[in-house]
Structure formats: C-alpha cells, structure tokens
Design an enzyme around this catalytic site. Structure first.
Site, short mmCIF file in Angstrom:
data_model
loop_
_atom_site.label_atom_id
_atom_site.label_comp_id
_atom_site.label_asym_id
_atom_site.label_seq_id
_atom_site.Cartn_x
_atom_site.Cartn_y
_atom_site.Cartn_z
N LYS A 22 0.28 -11.86 27.32
CA LYS A 22 -0.21 -12.66 26.13
C LYS A 22 -0.91 -13.86 26.84
O LYS A 22 -1.94 -14.01 26.62
CB LYS A 22 0.97 -13.35 25.42
CG LYS A 22 0.68 -14.55 24.67
CD LYS A 22 1.93 -15.10 23.62
CE LYS A 22 2.62 -15.92 24.40
NZ LYS A 22 2.15 -17.39 24.62
N ASN A 23 -0.31 -14.37 27.91
CA ASN A 23 -0.80 -15.41 28.56
C ASN A 23 -1.91 -15.23 29.38
O ASN A 23 -2.65 -16.19 29.78
CB ASN A 23 0.08 -16.36 29.28
CG ASN A 23 1.33 -17.16 28.29
OD1 ASN A 23 0.97 -17.12 27.08
ND2 ASN A 23 2.35 -17.56 28.67
N CYS A 116 4.57 -24.80 20.39
CA CYS A 116 5.93 -24.69 20.29
C CYS A 116 6.68 -26.13 20.14
O CYS A 116 5.75 -26.87 20.54
CB CYS A 116 6.85 -24.06 21.38
SG CYS A 116 6.31 -22.33 21.52
N ARG A 121 3.32 -31.76 25.00
CA ARG A 121 2.13 -30.93 25.24
C ARG A 121 0.76 -31.59 24.95
O ARG A 121 -0.18 -31.09 24.24
CB ARG A 121 2.34 -29.73 24.64
CG ARG A 121 3.47 -28.98 24.97
CD ARG A 121 3.87 -27.64 24.44
NE ARG A 121 3.14 -26.53 25.22
CZ ARG A 121 3.07 -25.33 24.88
NH1 ARG A 121 3.62 -24.89 23.79
NH2 ARG A 121 2.57 -24.54 25.85
N ASP A 305 9.21 -20.12 31.21
CA ASP A 305 9.29 -19.33 29.95
C ASP A 305 10.43 -18.25 30.02
O ASP A 305 10.83 -17.81 28.92
CB ASP A 305 8.15 -18.43 29.92
CG ASP A 305 6.86 -19.33 29.60
OD1 ASP A 305 5.77 -18.69 29.72
OD2 ASP A 305 7.02 -20.46 29.38
N ARG A 397 5.07 -13.78 18.02
CA ARG A 397 4.03 -14.75 18.27
C ARG A 397 3.63 -13.85 19.66
O ARG A 397 2.58 -13.94 20.46
CB ARG A 397 4.18 -16.10 18.83
CG ARG A 397 4.17 -16.80 17.35
CD ARG A 397 4.14 -18.47 17.74
NE ARG A 397 3.13 -18.84 18.79
CZ ARG A 397 3.10 -19.93 19.19
NH1 ARG A 397 3.89 -20.99 18.96
NH2 ARG A 397 2.10 -20.20 19.97
C1 EPZ Z 1 1.32 -22.19 29.35
O1 EPZ Z 1 1.32 -23.55 28.56
C2 EPZ Z 1 1.83 -21.13 28.79
N1 EPZ Z 1 1.14 -21.01 27.54
C3 EPZ Z 1 3.26 -21.50 28.45
O2 EPZ Z 1 3.89 -20.47 27.87
C4 EPZ Z 1 4.22 -22.00 29.86
O3 EPZ Z 1 5.17 -22.07 29.61
C5 EPZ Z 1 3.20 -23.05 30.53
O4 EPZ Z 1 1.98 -22.79 30.81
C6 EPZ Z 1 3.72 -23.27 32.06
O5 EPZ Z 1 4.00 -22.03 32.57
C7 EPZ Z 1 0.18 -20.11 27.62
O6 EPZ Z 1 -0.37 -19.82 28.54
C8 EPZ Z 1 -0.74 -19.96 26.26
P1 EPZ Z 1 1.02 -26.62 31.19
P2 EPZ Z 1 0.41 -24.99 28.79
O7 EPZ Z 1 -0.29 -27.15 30.72
O8 EPZ Z 1 -0.83 -24.38 29.54
C9 EPZ Z 1 1.92 -31.40 30.50
C10 EPZ Z 1 5.00 -19.12 26.27
O9 EPZ Z 1 5.97 -19.10 25.90
N2 EPZ Z 1 0.63 -31.60 30.21
O10 EPZ Z 1 1.17 -25.86 32.53
O11 EPZ Z 1 0.53 -25.81 27.54
C11 EPZ Z 1 2.64 -30.40 29.61
O12 EPZ Z 1 3.11 -31.32 28.36
C12 EPZ Z 1 4.33 -20.38 26.45
O13 EPZ Z 1 4.22 -18.09 26.42
C13 EPZ Z 1 0.34 -33.03 30.00
O14 EPZ Z 1 0.94 -33.75 30.03
O15 EPZ Z 1 1.44 -25.63 29.89
C14 EPZ Z 1 3.88 -29.85 30.28
O16 EPZ Z 1 4.96 -30.63 30.06
C15 EPZ Z 1 5.15 -21.78 26.14
N3 EPZ Z 1 -1.21 -32.94 29.82
C16 EPZ Z 1 3.40 -29.51 31.69
O17 EPZ Z 1 1.92 -30.47 31.92
C17 EPZ Z 1 -2.20 -32.05 29.83
O18 EPZ Z 1 -3.15 -32.29 29.62
C18 EPZ Z 1 2.88 -28.22 31.85
O19 EPZ Z 1 2.03 -27.76 31.02
C19 EPZ Z 1 -1.49 -30.69 29.94
C20 EPZ Z 1 -0.15 -30.36 29.99
#
Ligand code: EPZ
Length: 416
Positions: A22-23, A116, A121, A305, A397
């Site tokens: 998916k990702n 979610c 986020r 995850d 999803r």
């Molecule tokens: C991706 O989410 C994945 N989703 C998530 O999988 C996964 O858990 C996550 O990466 C971490 O590996 C997809 O690929 C669609 P991040 P993403 O940006 O990109 C903070 C699943 O179950 N942050 O690495 O949203 C954020 O809040 C999903 O398949 C900011 O503060 O994750 C988090 O605490 C769930 N500001 C941390 O960074 C920003 O601008 C890591 O988020 C961006 C992120």
C-alpha cells in the site's frame, strides 16, 4: 456488515500470497501524474486507499483503468481542478499529490490530508521544505494553496525523518531546476520503490535507501511499466496472526530482507521462521516467550505499523512485555479494546506494559484505525470463544479481503 465475527481457537495452516505494498503504491500512483503518457502499475493492491487515490487521479483529468492488480494511468489529459474532499480527507497519502502537481502544473489547492487517529500528523515539514524550492504556500482554514512558476533545487535539511515529506520532496525535485539534497531522508523500502519507479522513468536519484538523497532535475519523465513490491507490513500482520492462532503458514512473496527487525523479534518470542526463495514459512507456537522491550523507530528499526500487532501477540501469549512507540503520539488506541478481551496493559507515557498470565476471551471490540483493527482480528483468533471487531472499513483501507484470506488459512470468521 461493517464488522467481523471471529470464533477463536483455530490454528492456521496453508499458504497466503502477500499483496502489493500500500505504502509504495500510493506515492507511485501520485508520481504518474507527472508523466505525459500511460504508466502501467502491476501488483497494485485492491484496497480502499488505492481506490481513493485512483479517484483523485481521475478527478484531476487522468484516465484510469484497473484490471485486477494492474492499474493503467494516463495523465496526458491532466486538467487541474479541485480534488474531491471525500477522498482527500480520508487518507493521509493524498498529500503526496502536492509535490507531483507542483512539478506538473505549478499549482495545487487541497484540504489538509486525513488519515488515522494515531496522531496530529501535521504537514509543516512538507510545506516548509517546498517553500525552500520556490513554492508560495497560502494556508487557510482546513487547507492550503501552493503555487510555483518553476521549482528549483535546494539543500533541504529536515528536523527529523518523515516518510511522507521525503516522498513529496522527491516528487517535487525530480524535474526541478538544478540539484536537490534531502537529509535526513527516510530509508523505508517504500521510498526505495518510489525511487526505483522514478529512475526507471528517467529520474536521476542517488542515495536511495540511505539517509541522504541527491536528485538532479531532468526535463521530463517517460511512461513506464512497474511492479510494486510485496507489502512488508501485511506480511508482518499475517506472521502475527499465525503467532496468535498457532499453526504454520507460508507467506508467499513476503519480503524477508525488509523485515529483519520484525523477524528477530518474532523469533525471540518463539516463532519458527524459515526463509525460502519465494517467501517465509512461519510457525506459531502454543506458548511463546516474552518480546522483552520493543521500541519502534524509522526504518530499519522496528516499524510503528506493526506495533499494535505485536502488542496483540504479546497479550495473546500470556507473557509480559514492554512496547515503546516513538513515531506517533497516539498509537495505543487498541489498549482499551485489548483490556476488554482480558489483557492487563498499563500505559506510562510512550510505553505500554503488558502484564503476563492473562488469557484473552472474545469480546466486541472497536477498530479505530487500520493497523489497530488488524491487531484486534489477530488477537481474536487467539481468544477463547467468539468476538466481534467493528468498523471493518478501517481494516479494508490496507488489507485485501482479510476475512477470505484468513478463512482460507483455516480461521473461523465471517462478515457480521
Ligand atoms: C507514513 O506516514 C505511512 N503512511 C504510515 O503508515 C507510517 O506509519 C509512517 O509513514 C511511518 O513509517 C503512508 O505511507 C501512506 P511520517 P507519514 O511523515 O508519512 C510527524 C499505515 O498504517 N510529522 O514519517 O504520515 C508525524 O506526525 C500508515 O500504513 C510532522 O510533525 O509518516 C509523525 O509523528 C500509518 N510534520 C512523524 O512525523 C510533518 O510535516 C512521522 O510521520 C510530517 C510528519
């Protein structure tokens, strides 16, 4: 019928093929927006997040055809218009359309992406880095508009690793003017798959899989055919289902080389793991051992995850264990639900302490997000008696027909 009724106590046996990631699929589909012509994406999972991404591409004027796991996208007729909020709002990965649309058209307006309930986020890292590439961002209630006449490269120093930010910046950089450096860049296999897709289409990217990406802008990308790799999180999910229920399952196409931290933990807990050339043979044991302490982190550390899934395995095993979540601030949503099934879990800050000696029993529990929902299904396979997991749509999803897949492995469950 948005629930799953599960009758616990049945061991699993057989083989299941692991779906495409998916990702990895979602940012690759976003990237097709940048290509004038027909891209063919194979092994694209048939899940609702992909459905919503395809709807968004169509709303932007792309021609989309789906033939089972193969998706063809023709972005030749791209006509920027507002994206349907019901699709943008429903999933986080819609934000990667930002980089792709800025690269292709220089303009994008969208609502803040959904996702979610696992944390706030925000997308501040995305927008701040895009500003350094020449983008003007106007934030307003509930969304933003971004515009740029010509994206230019920049040295982008991020305050911490972010998967989505890395993806968005890669898409913005591959046809930008000059060179872009992204550091620290996320190293997840899904980022590597995106880089593989873009490189096949003519992009010039070095450092894929390392914490430092260097991208030299090219004038245009060409249409390609690309196969999405198998989903390491789905493979880990079925590994956990087998550890909960017991039995032996062959996970066909499971990408073991992307799952080292997960397989180490599973083996420590007593699972049998045999690496085959085309997948993983996993054996769940009646009474496993403690996971000790699991700490989630950025790849290649233990993936956030699969945190809920291993909490379910720990609770089902009757062993004590500690699980620390370091990526999201609210990713213990299944704790109250596991307690309802008889687990004894104490939360202190970012650590969940699972007490040993408990026996899970079936109960009606509520999925509140994608991976937590899958974890409750896994826990229910181990529980005594019947249970129900509600809000199945969260699970759909990210998982192709989890009920049918588990039934084929001998589990006793049905839509409810
Ligand atoms: C991706 O989410 C994945 N989703 C998530 O999988 C996964 O858990 C996550 O990466 C971490 O590996 C997809 O690929 C669609 P991040 P993403 O940006 O990109 C903070 C699943 O179950 N942050 O690495 O949203 C954020 O809040 C999903 O398949 C900011 O503060 O994750 C988090 O605490 C769930 N500001 C941390 O960074 C920003 O601008 C890591 O988020 C961006 C992120």
């Amino acid at each position: 019928m948005d629930a799953i009724r599960i009758y616990g106590g049945h061991c699993l046996d057989g083989q299941t093929s692991i779906q495409g990631s998916k990702n990895a699929s979602l940012p690759i589909l976003a990237a097709t927006l940048m290509i004038n012509g027909v891209c063919e994406i194979e092994n694209c999972p048939e899940i609702s997040d992909v459905y919503h991404m395809l709807r968004l591409l169509e709303s932007l004027g792309c021609r989309v055809e789906r033939d089972g796991p193969c998706v063809r996208v023709d972005a030749g007729g791209l006509a920027v218009c507002d994206m349907p909020s019901d699709s943008v709002g429903v999933m986080r990965s819609s934000v990667t359309l930002t980089g792709a649309l800025l690269a292709r058209t220089g303009s994008v307006c969208m609502e803040y992406p959904g996702g979610c309930v696992i944390g706030a986020r925000p997308i501040d890292l995305h927008l701040n880095a895009l500003r350094q590439m020449g983008v003007t961002v106007e934030e307003r209630d509930g969304g933003f508009c971004a515009r740029v006449s010509r994206l230019h490269g920049a040295v982008l120093k991020l305050p911490f690793v972010s998967v989505g930010t890395t993806e968005n910046l890669i898409l913005a950089a591959v046809t930008a003017e000059g060179e872009t450096v992204i550091e620290p860049a996320a190293r997840e296999p899904e980022i590597q798959a995106l880089c593989d897709f873009l490189s096949l289409a003519g992009a010039r990217i070095t450092g894929s899989g390392t914490g430092r990406l260097v991208i030299r802008g090219v004038t245009a990308l060409r249409p390609v055919r690309f196969r999405v790799p198998a989903d390491r999180i789905v493979a880990g999910t079925y590994l956990c289902a087998c550890m909960c229920a017991g039995g032996r399952v062959f996970l066909k196409d499971a990408p073991a080389d992307q799952m080292e931290s997960v397989l180490d933990c599973a083996a420590r807990m007593g699972a049998g793991i045999v690496r085959e050339s085309d997948g993983l043979l996993v054996t769940g044991r009646e009474h496993g051992w403690s996971c000790g302490r699991i700490v989630t982190g950025c790849y290649p550390a233990f993936p956030t995850d699969l945190q809920s899934l291993f909490m379910a395995v720990t609770a089902a095993s009757g062993q004590a264990g500690e699980i620390q979540e370091t990526v999201f601030e609210n990713r213990f949503r299944i704790v109250p639900e596991l307690r309802r099934m008889g687990a004894d879990i104490t939360l202190r800050g970012s650590v969940a302490y699972v007490k040993g000696g408990c026996r899970l029993h079936g109960a009606t529990v509520e999925a509140q997000e994608l991976r937590g929902g899958a974890a409750l299904v896994a826990a229910s396979l181990a529980a005594e008696g019947a249970g129900t997991v509600t809000n199945r749509h969260y699970i759909d999803r990210g998982y192709e027909d989890i009920v049918q897949s588990l039934r084929e492995l001998g589990a006793d469950l049905e839509p409810a």
